[in-house]
Enzyme design. Structure first.
Site, PDB file in Angstrom:
ATOM      1  N   ASP A  11       7.086  17.383   8.167  1.00 44.74           N
ATOM      2  CA  ASP A  11       6.953  15.813   8.873  1.00 44.74           C
ATOM      3  C   ASP A  11       7.881  14.978   8.217  1.00 44.74           C
ATOM      4  OD1 ASP A  11       5.963  16.335   6.085  1.00 44.74           O
ATOM      5  OD2 ASP A  11       4.058  15.205   6.427  1.00 44.74           O
TER       6      ASP A  11
ATOM      7  N   ASP B  11       4.549   6.724   5.418  1.00 43.97           N
ATOM      8  CA  ASP B  11       3.683   7.672   6.052  1.00 43.97           C
ATOM      9  C   ASP B  11       2.534   7.331   5.365  1.00 43.97           C
ATOM     10  OD1 ASP B  11       2.213   9.558   7.849  1.00 43.97           O
ATOM     11  OD2 ASP B  11       3.877  10.991   7.813  1.00 43.97           O
TER      12      ASP B  11
ATOM     13  N   THR C 138      -2.842  12.031   4.354  1.00 43.38           N
ATOM     14  CA  THR C 138      -3.383  12.478   3.376  1.00 43.38           C
ATOM     15  C   THR C 138      -2.759  12.050   2.005  1.00 43.38           C
ATOM     16  OG1 THR C 138      -4.239  14.286   4.672  1.00 43.38           O
ATOM     17  CG2 THR C 138      -4.353  14.554   2.384  1.00 43.38           C
TER      18      THR C 138
ATOM     19  N   THR D 235     -20.630  -4.890  -4.160  1.00 45.20           N
ATOM     20  CA  THR D 235     -19.990  -3.603  -4.228  1.00 45.20           C
ATOM     21  C   THR D 235     -18.973  -3.296  -3.189  1.00 45.20           C
ATOM     22  OG1 THR D 235     -21.599  -2.837  -6.169  1.00 45.20           O
ATOM     23  CG2 THR D 235     -20.053  -1.238  -5.310  1.00 45.20           C
TER      24      THR D 235
ATOM     25  N   GLY E 176      -0.869  18.424   9.882  1.00 44.72           N
ATOM     26  CA  GLY E 176      -1.127  17.780   8.616  1.00 44.72           C
ATOM     27  C   GLY E 176      -2.474  18.415   7.616  1.00 44.72           C
TER      28      GLY E 176
ATOM     29  N   VAL F 286      -2.094  16.637  14.882  1.00 42.29           N
ATOM     30  CA  VAL F 286      -1.669  15.711  16.086  1.00 42.29           C
ATOM     31  C   VAL F 286      -0.953  16.408  17.162  1.00 42.29           C
ATOM     32  CG1 VAL F 286      -0.701  13.350  16.855  1.00 42.29           C
ATOM     33  CG2 VAL F 286      -1.491  13.743  14.569  1.00 42.29           C
TER      34      VAL F 286
ATOM     35  N   GLY G  21       8.864  18.292   3.080  1.00 42.93           N
ATOM     36  CA  GLY G  21       8.180  18.527   4.029  1.00 42.93           C
ATOM     37  C   GLY G  21       8.625  18.348   5.577  1.00 42.93           C
TER      38      GLY G  21
END
Length: 269
Positions: free
Chosen positions: A124, A144, A147, A199, A22, A27, A122
């Protein structure tokens, strides 16, 4: 003609390597027969085939029940073309043959793809859709959380329909930390309340519960455009953090992509 479905074959003690590359993480998984013995997350980055080979050896070691045995093969799923050659060579060294690479052409008869350009889907997302269909039934939506946060829909008949793509949880947060001068970098964990008094509290509530709300909103919109009531399965590096805060997610399967890769091996090797 009925569509072809994955029919796993009986294993005789052999084992399989899977590598999912990825944008943020790579992985590596090891299957002994149909059982996933373990998987390891590595940071994605430029590396040589020698370096990838060392990473494989370090992460995996000898599999239980198959010491000294060579893996029967490997499956490679990559959305980062510049990293593919090194991992492909490393897997060929480990197994003695080129890895099976996930792609639209490979699953043409196994998973009908309704995208206008099937080649644009993709690898994946293809593996996720196949695994969700075979393991959880149809219709199904895979969320999923990596990213990017991707939403992939499989019809009641078992075809890949498409979905949606949104910025990932970590991606959005990092960009906020980078661009906002007075926003501190905080650990993204479950907030105690939505109404932040600092914050840091405000950031955790906004980022994590905002991501959960995005998932729920998109899942509901996608489900309205599908036939039947889809199951919703979450996967990806952020799934354990975000999915428990979602109202629509029914199950978390961190290894869903790897499982889809194994199913492809059983059918396409």
């Amino acid at each position: 003609m009925p569509e072809r479905r994955a029919r796993p074959r009986r294993s005789r003690g052999s084992w399989l390597l899977t590598v999912d590359i990825g944008n943020s993480d790579t992985v590596v998984g090891r299957f002994h027969g149909a059982r996933l013995e373990g998987f390891w997350r590595l940071t994605s980055g430029r590396l040589t085939a020698d370096e990838a080979t060392l990473l494989l050896e370090h992460a995996l070691g000898p599999p239980r029940g198959a010491r000294g045995a060579r893996p029967r093969g490997a499956v490679l799923c990559s959305v980062v073309p510049r990293l593919t050659p090194s991992w492909s060579e490393a897997l060929e060294r480990a197994t003695g043959r080129p890895p099976l690479e996930v792609g639209a052409e490979l699953v043409r008869e196994l998973l009908p793809i309704r995208y206008h350009d099937p080649g644009a889907v993709g690898a994946d997302r293809i593996a996720n859709a196949l695994a969700a269909r075979e393991l959880y039934g149809t219709p199904v939506i895979v969320v999923d959380l990596g990213t990017a946060t991707t939403f992939d829909c499989v019809s009641r008949e078992g075809a890949y329909l498409g979905g949606a793509i949104a910025p990932g949880v970590g991606t959005s947060a990092e960009e906020l930390f980078r661009r906002a001068a007075r926003v501190p970098r905080v650990e993204l964990r479950r907030p105690r309340r939505a109404l932040g008094r600092t914050t840091e509290e405000s950031l955790r509530a906004g980022v994590l519960w905002g991501a959960a709300g995005q998932v729920d909103a998109l899942v509901r919109r996608l489900a309205r455009e599908m036939t039947g009531r889809p199951r919703v399965i979450a996967t990806g590096g952020w799934a354990k953090v975000v999915a428990p805060e979602c109202e629509t997610v029914e199950a978390v399967d961190e290894a869903l992509t790897l499982k889809g890769m194994r199913l492809l091996w059983e059918v396409c090797r």
